[in-house]
Design an enzyme around this catalytic site. Structure first.
Site, PDB file in Angstrom:
ATOM      1  N   ASP A  17       0.822  -1.223   0.000  1.00  0.00           N
ATOM      2  CA  ASP A  17       0.000   0.000   0.000  1.00  0.00           C
ATOM      3  C   ASP A  17       0.856   1.274   0.000  1.00  0.00           C
ATOM      4  OD1 ASP A  17      -2.379   1.368  -0.062  1.00  0.00           O
ATOM      5  OD2 ASP A  17      -2.756   1.218   2.094  1.00  0.00           O
ATOM      6  N   HIS A  34       2.539   3.080  -8.861  1.00  0.00           N
ATOM      7  CA  HIS A  34       2.375   1.643  -9.121  1.00  0.00           C
ATOM      8  C   HIS A  34       3.603   1.106  -9.867  1.00  0.00           C
ATOM      9  CE1 HIS A  34      -1.606   1.976  -7.598  1.00  0.00           C
ATOM     10  NE2 HIS A  34      -2.132   2.562  -8.651  1.00  0.00           N
ATOM     11  N   LEU A 129      10.130 -20.835  -3.588  1.00  0.00           N
ATOM     12  CA  LEU A 129       9.158 -19.962  -2.924  1.00  0.00           C
ATOM     13  C   LEU A 129       7.819 -20.098  -3.616  1.00  0.00           C
ATOM     14  CD1 LEU A 129       8.646 -17.480  -0.927  1.00  0.00           C
ATOM     15  CD2 LEU A 129       9.052 -16.035  -2.933  1.00  0.00           C
TER      16      LEU A 129
END
Ligand code: IPE
Ligand code: IPE
Ligand code: MG
Length: 236
Positions: A17, A34, A129
């Site tokens: 965020d 972004h 991962l």
């Protein structure tokens, strides 16, 4: 192989965020924030691998984010598509297994769905991962969808239990979240992984997502390692 430190969180979830504010502070358009967040996303992935985390889940687009101006929504859809296209090979070489959670409804363009399927298929054998991207994701929507799927399976009401609901979530293999990280000084879940967050530790920072680095993740993990998790019981 060195023994895994048992207190390293197995599953970290990030609410990425503050991109818009990062851009606004610099007099730039929100989408510039972004774009800068891509670097932080890779910091998070590499940081998680370095720390020995097994699962990393990031909140890329919520079921509520459709409320944003159409241009921003359009950008975010295209940007997610673009990141996967440009960087899936790199993630694959890093041993990352790309997964997705979210509601696959008519609002998610077919092109992006295809891209997600392609990235998952390409990386499905990877073990380093498990990296899950939450797109068009809402925690309440996920639980509602799980209940719908459970009922469609014909189960009788008296048989319903927590384990059964968990098996009908978007990714039944996803473990509970051990550590949730949220940037930008907001202290809320914003409908992220409600089921999996039930007993997770929370770590918040004022740092905006485009300024997030693997050092922040290491700080969050160090903090996590100092905490006593009781799950409602008493400390031994
Ligand atoms: C997070 O940054 C990215 C997404 C929600 C897609 P924001 O865009 O929410 O940035 P702020 O919170 O407005 O600063
Ligand atoms: C949560 O951030 C969603 C994502 C990071 C994708 P928001 O910026 O949408 O959340 P609110 O509106 O501040 O709660
Ligand atoms: Mg925000």
């Amino acid at each position: 192989m060195p023994k895994r430190n048992p207190t390293v969180p197995k599953h970290i979830a990030c609410v990425m965020d503050g991109n818009g504010r990062w851009a606004e502070q610099r007099g730039l358009a929100r989408i510039e924030g972004h774009k800068m967040g891509e670097h932080s996303l890779f910091e998070a992935v590499e940081g998680a691998i370095e720390l020995g985390v097994e699962w990393l889940t990031v909140y890329a687009f919520s079921t509520e984010n459709w409320k944003r101006p159409p241009d921003e929504v359009k950008f975010l859809i295209g940007f997610n598509d673009d990141i996967l296209l440009r960087r899936q090979d790199e993630l694959n070489e890093m041993g990352v297994q790309i997964r997705f959670v979210g509601r696959n409804d008519w609002r998610v363009p077919k092109r992006l769905v295809n891209r997600m399927n392609e990235a998952s298929a390409l990386t499905k054998g990877n073990k380093k991962l498990k990296f899950t991207i939450a797109f068009n994701y809402g925690g309440r929507a996920e639980i509602a969808d799980a209940v719908k799927s459970l009922m469609a399976s014909g189960v009788s009401a008296d048989k319903v239990n927590e384990r059964m609901i968990a098996r009908h979530l978007y990714d039944p293999d996803m473990p509970e979240v051990d550590l949730m990280i949220r940037t930008s000084g907001e202290f809320r879940t914003s409908n992220f992984l409600l089921w999996h967050l039930a007993y997770s530790e929370m770590w918040f920072t004022d740092t905006l997502w485009p300024d997030f680095t693997r050092a922040h993740m290491a700080d969050a993990v160090a903090d996590f390692q100092q905490r006593g998790r009781r799950y409602g019981g008493v400390t031994a």
